[in-house]
Scaffold this motif. Structure first.
Motif, PDB file in Angstrom:
ATOM      1  N   ALA A 171       9.067  -1.613  -7.662  1.00 25.34           N
ATOM      2  CA  ALA A 171      10.171  -0.848  -8.245  1.00 25.34           C
ATOM      3  C   ALA A 171       9.769   0.604  -8.513  1.00 25.34           C
ATOM      4  O   ALA A 171      10.621   1.495  -8.503  1.00 25.34           O
ATOM      5  CB  ALA A 171      10.647  -1.512  -9.531  1.00 25.34           C
ATOM      6  N   ASP A 172       8.461   0.845  -8.730  1.00 24.55           N
ATOM      7  CA  ASP A 172       8.006   2.220  -8.981  1.00 24.55           C
ATOM      8  C   ASP A 172       7.756   2.997  -7.685  1.00 24.55           C
ATOM      9  O   ASP A 172       7.282   4.127  -7.714  1.00 24.55           O
ATOM     10  CB  ASP A 172       6.751   2.219  -9.857  1.00 24.55           C
ATOM     11  CG  ASP A 172       5.543   1.577  -9.188  1.00 24.55           C
ATOM     12  OD1 ASP A 172       5.636   1.140  -8.019  1.00 24.55           O
ATOM     13  OD2 ASP A 172       4.492   1.496  -9.855  1.00 24.55           O
ATOM     14  N   GLY A 173       8.059   2.365  -6.528  1.00 21.98           N
ATOM     15  CA  GLY A 173       7.924   3.029  -5.241  1.00 21.98           C
ATOM     16  C   GLY A 173       6.574   2.858  -4.568  1.00 21.98           C
ATOM     17  O   GLY A 173       6.387   3.281  -3.438  1.00 21.98           O
ATOM     18  N   LYS A 174       5.605   2.219  -5.257  1.00 21.32           N
ATOM     19  CA  LYS A 174       4.280   1.998  -4.681  1.00 21.32           C
ATOM     20  C   LYS A 174       4.244   0.649  -3.956  1.00 21.32           C
ATOM     21  O   LYS A 174       4.851  -0.317  -4.396  1.00 21.32           O
ATOM     22  CB  LYS A 174       3.205   2.008  -5.763  1.00 21.32           C
ATOM     23  CG  LYS A 174       3.012   3.363  -6.395  1.00 21.32           C
ATOM     24  CD  LYS A 174       1.888   3.323  -7.401  1.00 21.32           C
ATOM     25  CE  LYS A 174       1.690   4.696  -8.022  1.00 21.32           C
ATOM     26  NZ  LYS A 174       0.587   4.693  -8.991  1.00 21.32           N
ATOM     27  N   TRP A 175       3.506   0.610  -2.857  1.00 21.09           N
ATOM     28  CA  TRP A 175       3.302  -0.630  -2.117  1.00 21.09           C
ATOM     29  C   TRP A 175       2.108  -1.361  -2.710  1.00 21.09           C
ATOM     30  O   TRP A 175       1.075  -0.744  -2.961  1.00 21.09           O
ATOM     31  CB  TRP A 175       3.068  -0.336  -0.645  1.00 21.09           C
ATOM     32  CG  TRP A 175       4.296   0.135   0.057  1.00 21.09           C
ATOM     33  CD1 TRP A 175       4.771   1.415   0.111  1.00 21.09           C
ATOM     34  CD2 TRP A 175       5.217  -0.663   0.795  1.00 21.09           C
ATOM     35  NE1 TRP A 175       5.930   1.454   0.844  1.00 21.09           N
ATOM     36  CE2 TRP A 175       6.228   0.197   1.283  1.00 21.09           C
ATOM     37  CE3 TRP A 175       5.292  -2.020   1.099  1.00 21.09           C
ATOM     38  CZ2 TRP A 175       7.291  -0.250   2.047  1.00 21.09           C
ATOM     39  CZ3 TRP A 175       6.348  -2.476   1.867  1.00 21.09           C
ATOM     40  CH2 TRP A 175       7.334  -1.602   2.328  1.00 21.09           C
ATOM     41  N   SER A 216      -4.607  -2.762 -10.097  1.00 20.90           N
ATOM     42  CA  SER A 216      -3.154  -2.751 -10.278  1.00 20.90           C
ATOM     43  C   SER A 216      -2.415  -1.695  -9.443  1.00 20.90           C
ATOM     44  O   SER A 216      -1.245  -1.911  -9.125  1.00 20.90           O
ATOM     45  CB  SER A 216      -2.774  -2.634 -11.755  1.00 20.90           C
ATOM     46  OG  SER A 216      -3.199  -1.418 -12.297  1.00 20.90           O
ATOM     47  N   PRO A 217      -3.038  -0.584  -9.021  1.00 17.35           N
ATOM     48  CA  PRO A 217      -2.301   0.310  -8.133  1.00 17.35           C
ATOM     49  C   PRO A 217      -2.095  -0.273  -6.726  1.00 17.35           C
ATOM     50  O   PRO A 217      -1.285   0.222  -5.965  1.00 17.35           O
ATOM     51  CB  PRO A 217      -3.175   1.563  -8.062  1.00 17.35           C
ATOM     52  CG  PRO A 217      -4.022   1.520  -9.283  1.00 17.35           C
ATOM     53  CD  PRO A 217      -4.262   0.049  -9.524  1.00 17.35           C
ATOM     54  N   VAL A 249      -1.726 -12.265  -7.169  1.00 17.50           N
ATOM     55  CA  VAL A 249      -2.865 -11.715  -6.420  1.00 17.50           C
ATOM     56  C   VAL A 249      -3.797 -10.950  -7.350  1.00 17.50           C
ATOM     57  O   VAL A 249      -5.022 -11.106  -7.284  1.00 17.50           O
ATOM     58  CB  VAL A 249      -2.379 -10.811  -5.264  1.00 17.50           C
ATOM     59  CG1 VAL A 249      -3.524 -10.071  -4.618  1.00 17.50           C
ATOM     60  CG2 VAL A 249      -1.637 -11.635  -4.250  1.00 17.50           C
ATOM     61  N   LEU A 250      -3.234 -10.154  -8.223  1.00 17.04           N
ATOM     62  CA  LEU A 250      -4.041  -9.393  -9.178  1.00 17.04           C
ATOM     63  C   LEU A 250      -4.770 -10.340 -10.122  1.00 17.04           C
ATOM     64  O   LEU A 250      -5.969 -10.199 -10.360  1.00 17.04           O
ATOM     65  CB  LEU A 250      -3.157  -8.413  -9.957  1.00 17.04           C
ATOM     66  CG  LEU A 250      -3.850  -7.516 -10.967  1.00 17.04           C
ATOM     67  CD1 LEU A 250      -4.936  -6.677 -10.303  1.00 17.04           C
ATOM     68  CD2 LEU A 250      -2.825  -6.625 -11.655  1.00 17.04           C
TER      69      LEU A 250
END
Length: 133
Positions: free
Chosen positions: A116-120, A25-26, A32-33
């Protein structure tokens, strides 16, 4: 690119050890997950794993920071999985190939979005195994 590369590395590890328990999930979300988790479960339930190696060569990238609702990166690669096989890990067919092999390199397109949390995270994968690259 870092999220894409980490997603690829972990997905490969999960396929090699169907019981490998790593949180993707990160690095991936959405369908896809779900597909990655389901594939690992199918391998485990079928006493199968992926063995060998695949050569994945990035052939194009495109970054769109103005995409809406989230910035997107599109990554296209040529995947040569001709030496990457699904095999049985136990039972009377242990070591035998469990599924038909890919016979040629083929294009795969990944979409990576800035969440939305800033992670790609990788959120779309489209394989075209009917084509050659």
């Amino acid at each position: 690119m870092a999220a894409f590369q980490k997603y690829r590395d972990i997905a490969f590890e999960i396929s090699a050890k169907a019981d490998y328990d790593t949180d993707l999930s990160p690095y991936a979300d959405g369908n896809v997950l779900t597909l990655a988790v389901n594939f690992a479960q199918q391998l485990k339930q079928g006493n199968k794993a992926m063995v060998g190696s695949a050569v994945e060569t990035v052939t194009a990238t495109k970054l769109d920071m103005k995409a809406s609702p989230l910035p997107l990166m599109t990554i296209t690669e040529c995947k040569d999985a001709t030496k990457y096989h699904e095999v049985y890990t136990s039972g009377p067919d242990k070591g035998k190939i469990a599924a038909s092999d890919i016979t040629h390199p083929y294009p795969v397109t990944f979409t990576v979005h800035k969440s939305a949390d800033g992670k790609w995270r990788v959120n779309s994968v489209h394989s075209e195994s009917d084509k050659t690259c």
